[in-house]
Design a protein around this motif. Structure first.
Motif, short mmCIF file in Angstrom:
data_model
loop_
_atom_site.label_atom_id
_atom_site.label_comp_id
_atom_site.label_asym_id
_atom_site.label_seq_id
_atom_site.Cartn_x
_atom_site.Cartn_y
_atom_site.Cartn_z
N SER A 35 28.54 75.95 1.81
CA SER A 35 27.60 75.81 2.53
C SER A 35 27.77 74.09 1.33
CB SER A 35 26.34 76.61 1.97
OG SER A 35 25.38 76.67 1.51
N LYS A 36 28.05 73.79 0.16
CA LYS A 36 28.36 73.34 -0.29
C LYS A 36 28.90 72.17 0.24
CE LYS A 36 26.99 74.70 -5.00
NZ LYS A 36 27.68 74.73 -6.20
N VAL A 37 30.17 72.22 0.98
CA VAL A 37 31.32 71.33 1.52
C VAL A 37 30.70 70.93 2.82
CG1 VAL A 37 33.30 71.56 2.81
CG2 VAL A 37 32.99 72.31 0.60
N HIS A 38 29.61 71.98 3.43
CA HIS A 38 29.53 71.46 5.11
C HIS A 38 27.84 70.32 4.38
CE1 HIS A 38 27.68 71.78 8.73
NE2 HIS A 38 26.23 71.88 8.24
N ALA A 39 27.14 70.39 3.43
CA ALA A 39 26.72 69.77 3.06
C ALA A 39 26.33 68.57 3.06
CB ALA A 39 25.38 70.72 1.95
N LEU A 40 27.61 68.65 1.79
CA LEU A 40 28.18 66.86 1.37
C LEU A 40 28.61 65.91 2.46
CD1 LEU A 40 29.94 68.13 -1.89
CD2 LEU A 40 27.96 66.74 -1.49
N THR A 41 29.16 67.25 3.44
CA THR A 41 29.96 66.84 4.79
C THR A 41 28.80 66.33 5.93
OG1 THR A 41 31.34 67.89 5.25
CG2 THR A 41 31.46 67.32 6.92
N GLN A 42 27.56 66.55 5.42
CA GLN A 42 26.83 65.95 6.70
C GLN A 42 26.29 65.43 6.37
OE1 GLN A 42 25.95 67.85 9.86
NE2 GLN A 42 24.86 65.28 9.99
N ALA A 47 27.63 62.97 3.92
CA ALA A 47 28.74 60.82 4.60
C ALA A 47 28.52 61.51 5.92
CB ALA A 47 30.34 62.55 4.22
N LEU A 48 27.79 62.12 6.45
CA LEU A 48 28.50 61.54 8.18
C LEU A 48 26.73 60.93 8.36
CD1 LEU A 48 28.84 64.56 10.26
CD2 LEU A 48 31.08 62.85 10.20
N ASP A 49 25.65 61.81 8.07
CA ASP A 49 24.64 60.66 7.61
C ASP A 49 24.81 59.17 7.24
OD1 ASP A 49 23.36 62.83 9.41
OD2 ASP A 49 22.27 63.97 7.13
N THR A 51 26.48 52.28 10.26
CA THR A 51 26.98 52.15 11.79
C THR A 51 25.70 51.48 12.30
OG1 THR A 51 28.55 53.70 11.68
CG2 THR A 51 27.64 52.65 14.13
N ASP A 52 24.47 51.88 12.23
CA ASP A 52 23.46 52.13 13.02
C ASP A 52 22.92 50.39 12.37
OD1 ASP A 52 23.47 54.22 14.82
OD2 ASP A 52 21.95 54.39 13.78
#
Length: 81
Positions: free
Chosen positions: A14-21, A23-25, A31-32
């Motif tokens: 869950s923590k890895v997923h949250a950190l990855t999200q 980073a992607l955000d 980029t925007d």
């Protein structure tokens, strides 16, 4: 020991997923911002060329000549060495 690891794995996932999200955000936001900045620069460039067409051609010619001179010097020094 195995049971302790198995119970911690979902929390870690869950923590890895949250950190990855996050980073992607952050990447999407950057980029925007870059895309918007490039679009503003493009519009300003078009407006400048429309307002100053002769000056724009002279600036482009000078930039091309400078780039050609630099590339010529680099190629010459590469050939001599």
């Amino acid at each position: 020991m195995k049971n302790a690891i198995e119970t911690q794995t979902p929390a870690i996932d869950s923590k890895v997923h949250a950190l990855t999200q996050r980073a992607l955000d952050a990447v999407h936001q950057q980029t925007d911002g870059l895309v918007q900045g490039a679009e503003r620069a493009r519009r300003r460039g078009i407006a400048y060329v429309e307002q100053q067409p002769v000056k724009s051609v002279l600036v482009a010619a000078a930039a091309g000549a400078a780039l050609s001179a630099v590339l010529g010097l680099l190629m010459r020094s590469r050939i001599n060495h």
